[in-house]
Design a protein around this motif. Structure first.
Motif, PDB file in Angstrom:
ATOM      1  N   LEU A   1       0.834  -1.203   0.000  1.00 48.29           N
ATOM      2  CA  LEU A   1       0.000   0.000   0.000  1.00 48.29           C
ATOM      3  C   LEU A   1       0.872   1.257   0.000  1.00 48.29           C
ATOM      4  O   LEU A   1       0.607   2.207  -0.742  1.00 48.29           O
ATOM      5  N   GLU A   2       1.909   1.255   0.800  1.00 51.95           N
ATOM      6  CA  GLU A   2       2.821   2.404   0.845  1.00 51.95           C
ATOM      7  C   GLU A   2       3.460   2.641  -0.526  1.00 51.95           C
ATOM      8  O   GLU A   2       3.582   3.777  -0.987  1.00 51.95           O
TER       9      GLU A   2
ATOM     10  N   ASP B   1       1.297  -1.050  -8.178  1.00 54.58           N
ATOM     11  CA  ASP B   1      -0.099  -0.715  -7.886  1.00 54.58           C
ATOM     12  C   ASP B   1      -0.717  -1.638  -6.836  1.00 54.58           C
ATOM     13  O   ASP B   1      -1.582  -1.236  -6.075  1.00 54.58           O
ATOM     14  N   ASP B   2      -0.295  -2.904  -6.829  1.00 55.79           N
ATOM     15  CA  ASP B   2      -0.850  -3.852  -5.860  1.00 55.79           C
ATOM     16  C   ASP B   2       0.154  -4.978  -5.633  1.00 55.79           C
ATOM     17  O   ASP B   2       1.236  -4.978  -6.210  1.00 55.79           O
TER      18      ASP B   2
ATOM     19  N   ALA C   1       2.292   1.683  -3.450  1.00 59.81           N
ATOM     20  CA  ALA C   1       1.279   2.062  -4.436  1.00 59.81           C
ATOM     21  C   ALA C   1       0.889   3.534  -4.312  1.00 59.81           C
ATOM     22  O   ALA C   1       0.450   4.146  -5.285  1.00 59.81           O
ATOM     23  N   GLN C   2       1.054   4.087  -3.144  1.00 59.64           N
ATOM     24  CA  GLN C   2       0.635   5.470  -2.900  1.00 59.64           C
ATOM     25  C   GLN C   2       1.721   6.490  -3.246  1.00 59.64           C
ATOM     26  O   GLN C   2       1.507   7.691  -3.116  1.00 59.64           O
ATOM     27  N   SER C   3       2.875   6.012  -3.669  1.00 59.46           N
ATOM     28  CA  SER C   3       3.969   6.938  -3.977  1.00 59.46           C
ATOM     29  C   SER C   3       4.727   6.491  -5.220  1.00 59.46           C
ATOM     30  O   SER C   3       4.889   5.301  -5.464  1.00 59.46           O
TER      31      SER C   3
END
Length: 203
Positions: free
Chosen positions: A82-83, A174-175, A85-87
């Motif tokens: 998640l970290e 992305d995942d 994917a967010q950057s």
């Protein structure tokens, strides 16, 4: 049965069916719901692959390596993904953790005896290599014992991991499947390239 009785009976029947389903669920332990907790990445798990050859090796390496990276960062695999994917700009800590996790995976496989000898990957590495036919034939003619004495699987993997541009790989995640797929593809190609280059130097 009158129309009124029919319409009255339908809700009663629905309630009875739902109650029956709930009773079966509770009877089979469905009444004690507990949310799933993410797996602890620091706990060693068995990782197998349905693939063969270099693909199987790199798939296992990457799965164990991502576990190791998450463990080094003191988070679970899902949180790490998640970290990322967010950057679009992974941190030095994330890059270092993944590289360290991949190295840890190599050492673990060496320790538990699951690293195949490098000679078992020679034909696969040569199949699509940019070498002339004579050179390929000369390499294939080398005895496995000579290849395995000169090249160690863990050494090839460690050098490959050191040369990977992990920052670029981690910038496009992305995942979880995306993370696994991209790192596996990069490691697989890098292992083939490294192996071919070092085999050529044996001649």
């Amino acid at each position: 049965m009158t129309s009124w009785l029919r319409w009255t009976a339908l809700p009663v029947l629905a309630v009875a069916l739902v109650a029956g389903v709930l009773a079966v669920q509770v009877g089979h332990g469905g009444g004690s719901f507990e949310p799933l907790h993410p797996a602890d990445p620091c706990v060693e798990r068995e990782v197998t692959s349905r693939a063969e050859g270099i693909d199987a090796l790199t798939e296992r390496l990457v799965l164990l390596g991502i576990d190791g990276a998450a463990c080094r960062l003191h988070i679970n695999r899902e949180a790490l993904t998640l970290e990322l994917a967010q950057s679009d700009d992974p941190t030095d800590a994330q890059v270092d953790a993944l590289r360290g996790g991949l190295h840890d995976a190599v050492h673990r496989m060496k320790a538990d005896g699951t690293l195949p000898p490098i000679s078992s990957f020679v034909d696969e590495a040569l199949d699509n290599a940019d070498l002339n036919g004579f050179l390929k034939a000369a390499i294939r003619a080398l005895p496995d014992s000579v290849i395995d004495a000169a090249l160690k699987t863990d050494d090839v993997l460690d050098r490959t991991i050191d040369d990977l541009d992990l920052r670029e790989l981690l910038a496009n995640v992305d995942d979880q499947d995306d993370l696994n797929r991209q790192v596996e593809a990069a490691v697989t190609q890098a292992v083939k390239d490294s192996l071919v280059d070092r085999l050529r130097n044996l001649l």
